[in-house]
Scaffold this active site. Sequence first.
Site, PDB file in Angstrom:
ATOM      1  N   TYR A  15       0.849  -1.192   0.000  1.00 55.54           N
ATOM      2  CA  TYR A  15       0.000   0.000   0.000  1.00 55.54           C
ATOM      3  C   TYR A  15       0.885   1.243   0.000  1.00 55.54           C
ATOM      4  O   TYR A  15       1.367   1.687   1.047  1.00 55.54           O
ATOM      5  CB  TYR A  15      -0.926   0.029   1.219  1.00 55.54           C
ATOM      6  CG  TYR A  15      -1.942  -1.089   1.293  1.00 55.54           C
ATOM      7  CD1 TYR A  15      -2.244  -1.879   0.191  1.00 55.54           C
ATOM      8  CD2 TYR A  15      -2.607  -1.362   2.480  1.00 55.54           C
ATOM      9  CE1 TYR A  15      -3.178  -2.901   0.268  1.00 55.54           C
ATOM     10  CE2 TYR A  15      -3.547  -2.383   2.568  1.00 55.54           C
ATOM     11  CZ  TYR A  15      -3.819  -3.151   1.466  1.00 55.54           C
ATOM     12  OH  TYR A  15      -4.744  -4.170   1.553  1.00 55.54           O
ATOM     13  N   SER A  67      -4.294 -14.166   2.417  1.00 52.11           N
ATOM     14  CA  SER A  67      -5.294 -13.312   1.780  1.00 52.11           C
ATOM     15  C   SER A  67      -5.456 -13.728   0.324  1.00 52.11           C
ATOM     16  O   SER A  67      -4.475 -14.102  -0.326  1.00 52.11           O
ATOM     17  CB  SER A  67      -4.853 -11.847   1.871  1.00 52.11           C
ATOM     18  OG  SER A  67      -5.769 -10.983   1.248  1.00 52.11           O
ATOM     19  N   ASN A  68      -6.681 -13.700  -0.166  1.00 50.49           N
ATOM     20  CA  ASN A  68      -6.973 -14.040  -1.559  1.00 50.49           C
ATOM     21  C   ASN A  68      -6.614 -15.484  -1.903  1.00 50.49           C
ATOM     22  O   ASN A  68      -6.334 -15.794  -3.067  1.00 50.49           O
ATOM     23  CB  ASN A  68      -6.241 -13.072  -2.513  1.00 50.49           C
ATOM     24  CG  ASN A  68      -6.699 -11.646  -2.342  1.00 50.49           C
ATOM     25  OD1 ASN A  68      -7.875 -11.334  -2.498  1.00 50.49           O
ATOM     26  ND2 ASN A  68      -5.766 -10.764  -1.996  1.00 50.49           N
ATOM     27  N   GLN A 107      -8.129 -13.707   4.564  1.00 47.93           N
ATOM     28  CA  GLN A 107      -8.677 -12.393   4.198  1.00 47.93           C
ATOM     29  C   GLN A 107      -9.203 -12.469   2.761  1.00 47.93           C
ATOM     30  O   GLN A 107      -8.438 -12.383   1.810  1.00 47.93           O
ATOM     31  CB  GLN A 107      -7.616 -11.300   4.334  1.00 47.93           C
ATOM     32  CG  GLN A 107      -8.202  -9.913   4.134  1.00 47.93           C
ATOM     33  CD  GLN A 107      -7.219  -8.785   4.393  1.00 47.93           C
ATOM     34  OE1 GLN A 107      -7.198  -7.801   3.649  1.00 47.93           O
ATOM     35  NE2 GLN A 107      -6.416  -8.910   5.430  1.00 47.93           N
ATOM     36  N   TYR A 151     -12.236  -8.132   3.335  1.00 49.92           N
ATOM     37  CA  TYR A 151     -11.940  -6.803   2.799  1.00 49.92           C
ATOM     38  C   TYR A 151     -13.049  -6.396   1.834  1.00 49.92           C
ATOM     39  O   TYR A 151     -13.792  -7.229   1.331  1.00 49.92           O
ATOM     40  CB  TYR A 151     -10.554  -6.733   2.162  1.00 49.92           C
ATOM     41  CG  TYR A 151     -10.329  -7.476   0.872  1.00 49.92           C
ATOM     42  CD1 TYR A 151     -10.702  -6.924  -0.347  1.00 49.92           C
ATOM     43  CD2 TYR A 151      -9.689  -8.707   0.864  1.00 49.92           C
ATOM     44  CE1 TYR A 151     -10.466  -7.586  -1.543  1.00 49.92           C
ATOM     45  CE2 TYR A 151      -9.439  -9.384  -0.328  1.00 49.92           C
ATOM     46  CZ  TYR A 151      -9.826  -8.818  -1.523  1.00 49.92           C
ATOM     47  OH  TYR A 151      -9.590  -9.477  -2.708  1.00 49.92           O
ATOM     48  N   PRO A 204     -15.888  -4.908   2.623  1.00 53.98           N
ATOM     49  CA  PRO A 204     -17.192  -5.327   3.146  1.00 53.98           C
ATOM     50  C   PRO A 204     -18.325  -4.397   2.736  1.00 53.98           C
ATOM     51  O   PRO A 204     -19.497  -4.759   2.865  1.00 53.98           O
ATOM     52  CB  PRO A 204     -16.983  -5.302   4.657  1.00 53.98           C
ATOM     53  CG  PRO A 204     -15.950  -4.242   4.871  1.00 53.98           C
ATOM     54  CD  PRO A 204     -15.015  -4.390   3.698  1.00 53.98           C
ATOM     55  N   LEU A 205     -17.975  -3.212   2.243  1.00 55.92           N
ATOM     56  CA  LEU A 205     -18.987  -2.271   1.741  1.00 55.92           C
ATOM     57  C   LEU A 205     -18.976  -2.223   0.220  1.00 55.92           C
ATOM     58  O   LEU A 205     -19.507  -1.284  -0.385  1.00 55.92           O
ATOM     59  CB  LEU A 205     -18.753  -0.870   2.320  1.00 55.92           C
ATOM     60  CG  LEU A 205     -18.846  -0.764   3.845  1.00 55.92           C
ATOM     61  CD1 LEU A 205     -18.553   0.659   4.301  1.00 55.92           C
ATOM     62  CD2 LEU A 205     -20.217  -1.215   4.333  1.00 55.92           C
ATOM     63  N   LYS A 260     -24.405   5.756  -1.642  1.00 58.92           N
ATOM     64  CA  LYS A 260     -24.127   7.146  -2.043  1.00 58.92           C
ATOM     65  C   LYS A 260     -23.838   7.311  -3.541  1.00 58.92           C
ATOM     66  O   LYS A 260     -23.713   8.432  -4.027  1.00 58.92           O
ATOM     67  CB  LYS A 260     -22.954   7.707  -1.233  1.00 58.92           C
ATOM     68  CG  LYS A 260     -21.616   7.043  -1.508  1.00 58.92           C
ATOM     69  CD  LYS A 260     -20.533   7.644  -0.615  1.00 58.92           C
ATOM     70  CE  LYS A 260     -19.167   7.008  -0.883  1.00 58.92           C
ATOM     71  NZ  LYS A 260     -18.118   7.546   0.010  1.00 58.92           N
TER      72      LYS A 260
END
Length: 316
Positions: free
Chosen positions: A57, A150-151, A170, A198, A200-201, A209
């Site tokens: 990141y 993860s993944n 993850q 990861y 989650p939205l 929105k």
Amino acid sequence: MEKRTLGTSDVKITPILTGTWQAGKKMWVGVEDTNSIKAIRAAFEAGITTVDTAEVYGDGHSERIVAQALSDVRDQVEYATKVFANHLKYNQVIESCNHSLKNLRTDYIDLYQIHCPAGSFNSEVVPIEETMNALNHLKKQGKIRAIGVSNFSKTQLEEASQYGRIDSLQPHYSLFWRYVEKDAMPYCIEHKIAIIAYSPLAQGLLTGKFEAGHKFDQQDNRANNKLFQGENFERAQQALEKLRPIAERHNCTLAQLALAWLIAQPQSHAIAGVRYPEQATANAQASSVQLSTEDLNQIDVIGRIVTDHLDYTKLM
């Protein structure tokens, strides 16, 4: 916020984690360090003590931002970070961990995760045994407390588990993206492996929105996300309309409802990314939304308006 045991380890994490991909800035637009630091700190003050980051990141920038936000309360927080797919040889894992320790200004990492399987993103294919040997060594040294992946698919998770204890997976998981339920979740439940979701939205889609016709900057990673395109996006809007009355009944936002649904799933936790302090505080409040069995079943059916039509082979 009551913490949960991470797999079979002695690490305890909050059901909602602070996600810091944005804090790395790379692949995101309009992110400021000062806001990221304030947001991570606000999450901690609201009860979210576990923070997820990764060496990739922003090439360590996210990890350094986490340190700026939380170094003075290190004994009260849990750090989860990741080694990327191009650093999975034995010596590379050791070196990457040491870099992350330096970036995070700490002498131990609570959860150290393989970010993606070897071979991902055209990386070299390294035997999982070699990578796990390095992680086991770091664990014996006390530099990491628990190992996660993860993944990984169920098959990849099973293979990695042959060479050491895996305490978390993850995956990409949300009400609008549920492939893990078909693949690795039953294995995780059977073997007491925590699921740390990861997106989650659904990268903000579940906040409600984004209206029809919304266009992302081409530098934004969501520009090519198929959930935001065509019939998938239209179905998402239909689902969101059906979710709104449930959120209103619980006096919460759509985002809080989506997070509450996810952390009510078996052994599941949610990584919620933040840009601003207000978002962090709102994310924390999702942990107090109590959903009944009837609520969960109703939300499950609504989510399938989207997921029953998805091709899970590729998100972008």
